[in-house]
Design a protein around this motif. Structure first.
Motif, PDB file in Angstrom:
ATOM      1  N   VAL A  83      51.681  35.125  73.313  1.00 49.98           N
ATOM      2  CA  VAL A  83      51.701  36.173  72.291  1.00 49.98           C
ATOM      3  C   VAL A  83      52.846  37.162  72.532  1.00 49.98           C
ATOM      4  CG1 VAL A  83      50.116  37.769  73.467  1.00 49.98           C
ATOM      5  CG2 VAL A  83      50.150  37.685  70.967  1.00 49.98           C
ATOM      6  N   LEU A  84      53.326  37.250  73.776  1.00 55.54           N
ATOM      7  CA  LEU A  84      54.445  38.153  74.058  1.00 55.54           C
ATOM      8  C   LEU A  84      55.775  37.585  73.576  1.00 55.54           C
ATOM      9  CD1 LEU A  84      53.583  39.767  77.534  1.00 55.54           C
ATOM     10  CD2 LEU A  84      53.435  40.787  75.270  1.00 55.54           C
ATOM     11  N   GLN A 129      56.065  36.773  70.465  1.00 51.92           N
ATOM     12  CA  GLN A 129      56.137  37.341  69.110  1.00 51.92           C
ATOM     13  C   GLN A 129      56.750  38.738  69.190  1.00 51.92           C
ATOM     14  OE1 GLN A 129      55.036  35.626  66.456  1.00 51.92           O
ATOM     15  NE2 GLN A 129      54.497  33.924  67.805  1.00 51.92           N
ATOM     16  N   PRO A 130      57.457  39.147  68.127  1.00 52.44           N
ATOM     17  CA  PRO A 130      57.976  40.523  68.155  1.00 52.44           C
ATOM     18  C   PRO A 130      56.844  41.560  68.061  1.00 52.44           C
ATOM     19  CG  PRO A 130      58.504  39.449  66.061  1.00 52.44           C
ATOM     20  CD  PRO A 130      57.863  38.403  66.928  1.00 52.44           C
ATOM     21  N   LEU A 131      57.105  42.728  68.601  1.00 53.02           N
ATOM     22  CA  LEU A 131      56.166  43.855  68.505  1.00 53.02           C
ATOM     23  C   LEU A 131      55.901  44.150  67.028  1.00 53.02           C
ATOM     24  CD1 LEU A 131      54.802  46.437  69.887  1.00 53.02           C
ATOM     25  CD2 LEU A 131      56.998  47.565  69.509  1.00 53.02           C
ATOM     26  N   ALA A 132      54.630  44.194  66.636  1.00 55.84           N
ATOM     27  CA  ALA A 132      54.279  44.390  65.224  1.00 55.84           C
ATOM     28  C   ALA A 132      53.655  45.769  65.025  1.00 55.84           C
ATOM     29  CB  ALA A 132      53.312  43.305  64.779  1.00 55.84           C
ATOM     30  N   VAL A 133      54.355  46.644  64.317  1.00 54.95           N
ATOM     31  CA  VAL A 133      53.876  48.005  64.062  1.00 54.95           C
ATOM     32  C   VAL A 133      53.968  48.291  62.565  1.00 54.95           C
ATOM     33  CG1 VAL A 133      54.146  50.448  64.627  1.00 54.95           C
ATOM     34  CG2 VAL A 133      54.825  48.723  66.305  1.00 54.95           C
ATOM     35  N   PRO A 134      52.830  48.318  61.851  1.00 51.54           N
ATOM     36  CA  PRO A 134      52.894  48.583  60.412  1.00 51.54           C
ATOM     37  C   PRO A 134      53.259  50.043  60.106  1.00 51.54           C
ATOM     38  CG  PRO A 134      50.612  48.499  61.155  1.00 51.54           C
ATOM     39  CD  PRO A 134      51.463  48.157  62.351  1.00 51.54           C
ATOM     40  N   ARG A 142      52.615  53.460  58.289  1.00 53.49           N
ATOM     41  CA  ARG A 142      51.440  54.140  57.733  1.00 53.49           C
ATOM     42  C   ARG A 142      51.667  55.622  57.622  1.00 53.49           C
ATOM     43  NH1 ARG A 142      47.382  50.558  60.959  1.00 53.49           N
ATOM     44  NH2 ARG A 142      47.268  48.928  59.399  1.00 53.49           N
ATOM     45  N   LEU A 191      49.931  58.848  58.426  1.00 53.69           N
ATOM     46  CA  LEU A 191      48.843  59.186  59.343  1.00 53.69           C
ATOM     47  C   LEU A 191      48.247  60.545  58.982  1.00 53.69           C
ATOM     48  CD1 LEU A 191      50.563  57.996  62.663  1.00 53.69           C
ATOM     49  CD2 LEU A 191      48.964  56.724  61.223  1.00 53.69           C
ATOM     50  N   ASN A 241      52.512  61.651  61.749  1.00 56.77           N
ATOM     51  CA  ASN A 241      53.791  60.938  61.761  1.00 56.77           C
ATOM     52  C   ASN A 241      54.863  61.749  62.474  1.00 56.77           C
ATOM     53  OD1 ASN A 241      52.359  59.891  59.076  1.00 56.77           O
ATOM     54  ND2 ASN A 241      53.721  58.310  59.898  1.00 56.77           N
ATOM     55  N   VAL A 242      55.774  61.047  63.099  1.00 55.90           N
ATOM     56  CA  VAL A 242      56.845  61.679  63.869  1.00 55.90           C
ATOM     57  C   VAL A 242      58.114  61.670  63.024  1.00 55.90           C
ATOM     58  CG1 VAL A 242      58.165  61.585  66.008  1.00 55.90           C
ATOM     59  CG2 VAL A 242      55.771  60.866  65.996  1.00 55.90           C
ATOM     60  N   MET A 289      43.084  52.668  54.112  1.00 55.73           N
ATOM     61  CA  MET A 289      44.078  52.124  55.041  1.00 55.73           C
ATOM     62  C   MET A 289      44.694  50.835  54.493  1.00 55.73           C
ATOM     63  SD  MET A 289      45.103  52.338  58.449  1.00 55.73           S
ATOM     64  CE  MET A 289      43.831  52.641  59.691  1.00 55.73           C
ATOM     65  N   ASN A 290      43.855  49.922  54.031  1.00 52.98           N
ATOM     66  CA  ASN A 290      44.358  48.593  53.653  1.00 52.98           C
ATOM     67  C   ASN A 290      45.081  48.603  52.321  1.00 52.98           C
ATOM     68  OD1 ASN A 290      43.244  47.604  56.007  1.00 52.98           O
ATOM     69  ND2 ASN A 290      41.290  47.078  55.027  1.00 52.98           N
ATOM     70  N   GLU A 316      46.005  56.627  56.708  1.00 58.19           N
ATOM     71  CA  GLU A 316      44.869  56.839  57.600  1.00 58.19           C
ATOM     72  C   GLU A 316      44.169  58.137  57.253  1.00 58.19           C
ATOM     73  OE1 GLU A 316      43.921  57.123  62.337  1.00 58.19           O
ATOM     74  OE2 GLU A 316      45.677  58.193  61.656  1.00 58.19           O
ATOM     75  N   ARG A 358      59.837  53.507  67.611  1.00 55.60           N
ATOM     76  CA  ARG A 358      59.172  53.140  66.355  1.00 55.60           C
ATOM     77  C   ARG A 358      58.207  54.237  65.908  1.00 55.60           C
ATOM     78  NH1 ARG A 358      59.165  47.292  65.837  1.00 55.60           N
ATOM     79  NH2 ARG A 358      57.848  47.564  63.997  1.00 55.60           N
ATOM     80  N   GLN A 359      57.990  54.281  64.592  1.00 56.90           N
ATOM     81  CA  GLN A 359      57.003  55.216  64.047  1.00 56.90           C
ATOM     82  C   GLN A 359      55.621  54.879  64.611  1.00 56.90           C
ATOM     83  OE1 GLN A 359      55.655  58.100  63.074  1.00 56.90           O
ATOM     84  NE2 GLN A 359      57.281  58.203  61.548  1.00 56.90           N
ATOM     85  N   ILE A 375      51.451  54.420  65.025  1.00 57.13           N
ATOM     86  CA  ILE A 375      50.205  54.125  64.317  1.00 57.13           C
ATOM     87  C   ILE A 375      49.107  54.878  65.078  1.00 57.13           C
ATOM     88  CG2 ILE A 375      50.847  51.929  63.270  1.00 57.13           C
ATOM     89  CD1 ILE A 375      49.572  50.493  65.660  1.00 57.13           C
ATOM     90  N   ARG A 421      54.821  47.359  76.430  1.00 58.74           N
ATOM     91  CA  ARG A 421      54.632  46.005  75.876  1.00 58.74           C
ATOM     92  C   ARG A 421      55.957  45.239  75.876  1.00 58.74           C
ATOM     93  NH1 ARG A 421      56.173  42.075  72.116  1.00 58.74           N
ATOM     94  NH2 ARG A 421      54.364  41.083  71.184  1.00 58.74           N
ATOM     95  N   GLU A 422      57.047  45.902  75.463  1.00 58.63           N
ATOM     96  CA  GLU A 422      58.344  45.233  75.434  1.00 58.63           C
ATOM     97  C   GLU A 422      58.835  44.915  76.845  1.00 58.63           C
ATOM     98  OE1 GLU A 422      57.999  44.251  72.444  1.00 58.63           O
ATOM     99  OE2 GLU A 422      60.165  43.993  72.350  1.00 58.63           O
ATOM    100  N   ALA A 482      57.038  41.944  77.926  1.00 56.16           N
ATOM    101  CA  ALA A 482      57.493  40.770  77.171  1.00 56.16           C
ATOM    102  C   ALA A 482      58.807  40.241  77.756  1.00 56.16           C
ATOM    103  CB  ALA A 482      57.658  41.121  75.686  1.00 56.16           C
TER     104      ALA A 482
END
Lengths: 378, 378
Positions: A35-36, A38-43, A45, A47, A54-55, A326-327, A332, B65-66, B68, B259-260, B263
Motif C-alpha cells: 500500500v505504500l 500508492q501515492p499519498l491520498a488526501v482529499p 475538504r 473543514l 483549513n490552512v 461530507m460525501n 466537514e 498538503r492541505q 483533512i 508516511r512519505e 514509503a
C-alpha cells in the motif's frame, strides 16, 4: 513472579559487546507493504468542524520550508517571534510564554503537571468533555479534586483569592473571542495552533503569570514529565537568564507555521478578528434559525463565536447528516462530544474559514441534508 | 498558607454567568509585535548534525498538503499505512505499533510511563546522555532504578529472562543499521521521524511486543499521562477491536510526512538503506583519518553508521569549529552532548543526506576549519 520484584537480572554476567553487523545477514521476515507504493491520498475538504480548520496558502508554504536545526540561532529568533506573537494574542506581558511541542491536550497536561504537585487540590469547572478530561489528568497525577459549580466562572470572583491560580483553556476561543490574560487576571492560559491561528495541529501556545511562575519554580518535587518540564522549556525558549540548552528536538516546521499564523493575526489585529468572528457567527446563527433549527446555547451573548452548536432535530441520525454533507458537499461539520454526543451538531468558523461565503456553503449543504436524511424521508 | 491546603474557594458564592462581550470594549495593552511584519527568515543549510536531517522535496510536499480531519476515514487509512510502514522498518508483526504525536523524547516517556508502574524496577544502560535522560524520567515517575553495565547489552542474554521487558531506543539508528525487532526479541522499540526517515521532527514510531502489550493492559494503575495513555492511543490507531474514538488532535501533516518517509524507505528496501549508510560512513571515516583525525569509537564494527563521532583535536574550540563550518560553508555539524560535550564532534549522514557528495563537502569544510580555527593559527 511480579514485575515489581524483577530484581534478578542485576546479577547478569558480563558479556562481550554486541556485533550489530552480524544482523545484516539475517533474513527480513516482514516485506515492504504494497500500500505504500500508492501515492499519498488526501482529499480536498472545507473543514468546518471544531478544528483543525483549513490552512491558508501562506501558512502551508511556511510549513513546507526546508528545515534548520532546533538549536540554530535563526531558530531561536523564530521562537522569540512566536513568543511575542503569543504575548500579543494572549494580551500578556508574562516572560514565561512559549509554545508546547504538541497539541492542545499536551498543553493541558503541561499546565497541570507543572503548576500543581501531587496532593494539592484542583477545583475543576466541568461543563463538558474538556472539564472531564482535565479531571482525568489531575487524578492520574495524584491531585485532590474539589467540585466547582460552572456558574462560579466569573473570573474576578475566583481570582480575588490569593490562594488560587486561575487556569483557562482557550483552545477554541483564542483570536475569535476577547481574552485579555493580564487584565482578566488569568494565571495560566493555553491554546492550540489549529483553530483560529490556522496552523496545522502540533504546537500549543501557553503562558504563566508571575504568581504561577513562582509556584512552579518553588516546587518541592520535580514535575512527573521531563518532556514537559517548564524549567527546561523556559530555558529552551529563552525565558530565563541562562544560555539556551538542548532539551528536545522541537517540531521545527510546526513552529514555522505557528509563527505565520501569529503574524497573520497580528497584521489583522485582535479587535478586527473578534469582530469578524462575531459577525459571521451571527450570520450563521440567523441562517440556522431560518432553517428551523434550534441553537444549543440560548443566550446570544455567551455563545462562542468560533463554534456554533445547534440541536439535532428529531428524526435524524447525526452520523448520517455529517456523512451526507461530507460525501456530497466535501464539507466537514461535526457531532457533539462527551455529554453532548448524539444530541447536537457543531459548525466551526475559525480564522481563514470564517467567511460569509463559507456560511452560505454550509447552510446550503445542511438544507440539502435535512431534506435527504430524515428517517421518514421527507 | 500553603497551596496544598487551598480549600477555601470551595465555598465561593454562585455568581451570574460571565459576559465575555464586555471585554471587547477594553483597551489592548500589548501592541502587535513589529518583528512579525518581517517575512519568516529560514536560511538554506546542509544539516549534517545528529538530526534533524534535510527533508527531501517529496516529503516537504506531503507535509505541505492541505489538512483533512483527524477522524476522517482517509486519515485512518493514512495511519494504517504508517503502521504498516513502521512494522516494516522495525521488522515486527506487533499489532500494537503506531506513531506518537511528539518527538523522540515524547516516545521515550510514552514507553516508560506505559510499560512500568511506580515502584517497579528499571535497569538502565547508561552510556551517554540518553541513558541519563531515561534515568531522570524513570525517577520522576517513581520507578526503582538498578544499574546495568553497558557491556551487558548483548540482547539475547538479557531477554532470556522472562521477568524483564527489553526496551531499545533506535532514534538515531533506525533505517541506517540493522534492527530486527521480532528476531532480536525487543519488547519495546521507538524511533524518531527526523533522522533516516527524513521527515520533520514531531512524530515518533513505537511498537510493543505481545508481552509488553499484556503488561500494559494489566496495569493496576492508570498511566500518569492521558495524552500518552497507550490504551487510548491503541484505540485511536485501530490496534484494538473497538471503533476508533477521538483522543487528541493528531499532528495531521506530520503524519503525512512520516508516511512519505516510510514509503521511501520501503521502496528503497531496508537492506539497501543499511548498505548505503555503511558505505558512506566508511567513506567518511577514511576521509577523517586522512585529515589526521581520531575516531571516537575505535572498533569499526560497533560504530553507528548514521552518526560519526571523532575526537576534537588539541588546540581547537568545538564552538569555533562548528560556527566556522556553519557560517562559511552553510553546513551543520555538531559537538558532543552530555558526558562527551566539548570533547568530540559529530557528523550525521542520514537517509537523503547520506551521499558521497555530502561527505566530500563536509570534509572540505572541515579541512578549511582545521586550518583557520587553531588557537595558535597554523
Amino acid at each position: 513472579a511480579s514485575w515489581a520484584t524483577a530484581r534478578a537480572p542485576l546479577s547478569l554476567p558480563v558479556l562481550p559487546a554486541p556485533r550489530y553487523h552480524a544482523m545484516s545477514s539475517q533474513q527480513l521476515l516482514v516485506p515492504p507493504p504494497a500500500v505504500l507504493r500508492q501515492p499519498l491520498a488526501v482529499p480536498d475538504r472545507l473543514l468546518l468542524g471544531p478544528g483543525p480548520s483549513n490552512v491558508p496558502p501562506r501558512i502551508l508554504a511556511a510549513g513546507g520550508r526546508q528545515l534548520i536545526g532546533h538549536l540554530h540561532k535563526e531558530m531561536f529568533q523564530i521562537m522569540d517571534e512566536i513568543k511575542l506573537g503569543i504575548q500579543y494574542a494572549f494580551q500578556t506581558q508574562n516572560p514565561l510564554t512559549l509554545a508546547i511541542s504538541g497539541p492542545g491536550h499536551c498543553a493541558m497536561e503541561a499546565a497541570l503537571l507543572n503548576a500543581v504537585e501531587a496532593g494539592e487540590v484542583v477545583l475543576m469547572a466541568v461543563n463538558g468533555i474538556w472539564g472531564e478530561r482535565a479531571t482525568d489528568i489531575s487524578k492520574r497525577l495524584g491531585m485532590g479534586l474539589g467540585p466547582l459549580p460552572v456558574c462560579c466562572l466569573r473570573l474576578p470572583a475566583i481570582n480575588s483569592s490569593r490562594m488560587c491560580l486561575l487556569l483557562v483553556d482557550s483552545v477554541a476561543s483564542l483570536g475569535g473571542a476577547p481574552i485579555l490574560m493580564d487584565q482578566q487576571g488569568i494565571d495560566i492560559l493555553y491554546s492550540g495552533s489549529q483553530k483560529v491561528l490556522n496552523a496545522p495541529p502540533g504546537s500549543a501556545p501557553i503562558s504563566f503569570s508571575e504568581r504561577a511562575r513562582k509556584k512552579i519554580f518553588s516546587r518541592r518535587t520535580k514535575p512527573p514529565s521531563f518532556f514537559l518540564d517548564m524549567g527546561w522549556l523556559a530555558n529552551y525558549w529563552g525565558c530565563d537568564d541562562k544560555p539556551r540548552m538542548y532539551h528536545h528536538t522541537a517540531p521545527i516546521n510546526s513552529f514555522f507555521s505557528l509563527r505565520e499564523g501569529l503574524a497573520i493575526l497580528a497584521e489583522q489585529g485582535l479587535e478586527n478578528s473578534w469582530k469578524l468572528h462575531k459577525e459571521n457567527s451571527l450570520y450563521l446563527c440567523a441562517g440556522l434559525q431560518q432553517l428551523g433549527l434550534q441553537l444549543f446555547v440560548k443566550e446570544q451573548e455567551v455563545r462562542l463565536p468560533t463554534i456554533t452548536t445547534f440541536v439535532l432535530p428529531e428524526g435524524y441520525d447525526w452520523k448520517e447528516v455529517t456523512a451526507f454533507i461530507m460525501n456530497k458537499h466535501a464539507i466537514e461539520i461535526s457531532g457533539g462530544l462527551g455529554p453532548s454526543a448524539g444530541k447536537v451538531l457543531r459548525i466551526g468558523l475559525m480564522g481563514y474559514n470564517s467567511t460569509k461565503f463559507n456560511v452560505d456553503r454550509v447552510l446550503h449543504a445542511l438544507k440539502d441534508a435535512l431534506q435527504h436524511c430524515h428517517k421518514n424521508k421527507l
